[in-house]
Design a protein around this motif. Structure first.
Motif, PDB file in Angstrom:
ATOM      1  N   UNK A  33       0.816  -1.211   0.000  1.00 40.83           N
ATOM      2  CA  UNK A  33       0.000   0.000   0.000  1.00 40.83           C
ATOM      3  C   UNK A  33       0.852   1.264   0.000  1.00 40.83           C
ATOM      4  N   UNK A  34       2.167   1.102  -0.212  1.00 40.13           N
ATOM      5  CA  UNK A  34       3.059   2.248  -0.294  1.00 40.13           C
ATOM      6  C   UNK A  34       3.813   2.216  -1.618  1.00 40.13           C
ATOM      7  N   UNK A  35       4.035   3.401  -2.162  1.00 38.44           N
ATOM      8  CA  UNK A  35       4.807   3.496  -3.401  1.00 38.44           C
ATOM      9  C   UNK A  35       6.274   3.217  -3.089  1.00 38.44           C
ATOM     10  N   UNK A  36       6.917   2.473  -3.998  1.00 39.26           N
ATOM     11  CA  UNK A  36       8.338   2.142  -3.877  1.00 39.26           C
ATOM     12  C   UNK A  36       9.060   2.678  -5.110  1.00 39.26           C
ATOM     13  N   UNK A  37      10.165   3.404  -4.892  1.00 41.32           N
ATOM     14  CA  UNK A  37      10.978   3.896  -6.005  1.00 41.32           C
ATOM     15  C   UNK A  37      12.146   2.940  -6.211  1.00 41.32           C
ATOM     16  N   UNK A  38      12.371   2.549  -7.456  1.00 39.18           N
ATOM     17  CA  UNK A  38      13.488   1.673  -7.797  1.00 39.18           C
ATOM     18  C   UNK A  38      14.783   2.477  -7.753  1.00 39.18           C
ATOM     19  N   UNK A  39      15.723   1.996  -6.939  1.00 32.19           N
ATOM     20  CA  UNK A  39      17.007   2.676  -6.758  1.00 32.19           C
ATOM     21  C   UNK A  39      18.167   1.964  -7.433  1.00 32.19           C
ATOM     22  N   UNK A  40      18.014   0.662  -7.662  1.00 32.55           N
ATOM     23  CA  UNK A  40      19.127  -0.151  -8.132  1.00 32.55           C
ATOM     24  C   UNK A  40      18.567  -1.369  -8.852  1.00 32.55           C
ATOM     25  N   UNK A  41      19.347  -1.936  -9.740  1.00 28.83           N
ATOM     26  CA  UNK A  41      18.954  -3.185 -10.409  1.00 28.83           C
ATOM     27  C   UNK A  41      20.073  -4.197 -10.251  1.00 28.83           C
ATOM     28  N   UNK A  42      19.676  -5.449 -10.164  1.00 29.31           N
ATOM     29  CA  UNK A  42      20.659  -6.524 -10.077  1.00 29.31           C
ATOM     30  C   UNK A  42      21.374  -6.595  -8.746  1.00 29.31           C
ATOM     31  N   UNK A  43      20.653  -6.348  -7.654  1.00 27.70           N
ATOM     32  CA  UNK A  43      21.263  -6.384  -6.321  1.00 27.70           C
ATOM     33  C   UNK A  43      21.576  -7.818  -5.910  1.00 27.70           C
TER      34      UNK A  43
END
Length: 88
Positions: free
Chosen positions: A14-24
């Motif tokens: 129920x909260x927006x999530x911003x993508x900070x990184x890929x392939x962690x």
């Protein structure tokens, strides 16, 4: 894969999530696990105590799609195929 800066809702979230990184790469149960994304609550930003690791299938809704660049395709290919990261 979505670009960095994209904003999503995770399944049953129920909260927006911003993508900070890929392939962690994260260690879980003494085993390395690769996740498609690392994210933080939007608009709050990164809180080291509250980092989200998730994959494409965990995304329920895309609210905003970040900027795409042609050269990113090489990086996406490398991540998806488990190859070392490359600098662009």
């Amino acid at each position: 894969m979505l670009p960095i800066g994209s904003i999503v809702y995770l399944s049953e979230g129920n909260q927006k999530i911003m993508i900070l990184n890929r392939g962690a790469v994260v260690e879980q149960n003494e085993e390395k696990v690769i996740f498609d994304y690392t994210g933080a609550i939007y608009p709050n930003g990164l809180d080291p105590e509250q980092v989200y690791y998730f994959n494409d299938e965990d995304i329920d809704e895309v609210v905003f799609e970040g900027i795409k660049m042609k050269k990113k395709k090489d990086l996406l290919y490398s991540i998806r195929n488990g190859k070392k990261r490359i600098l662009i």
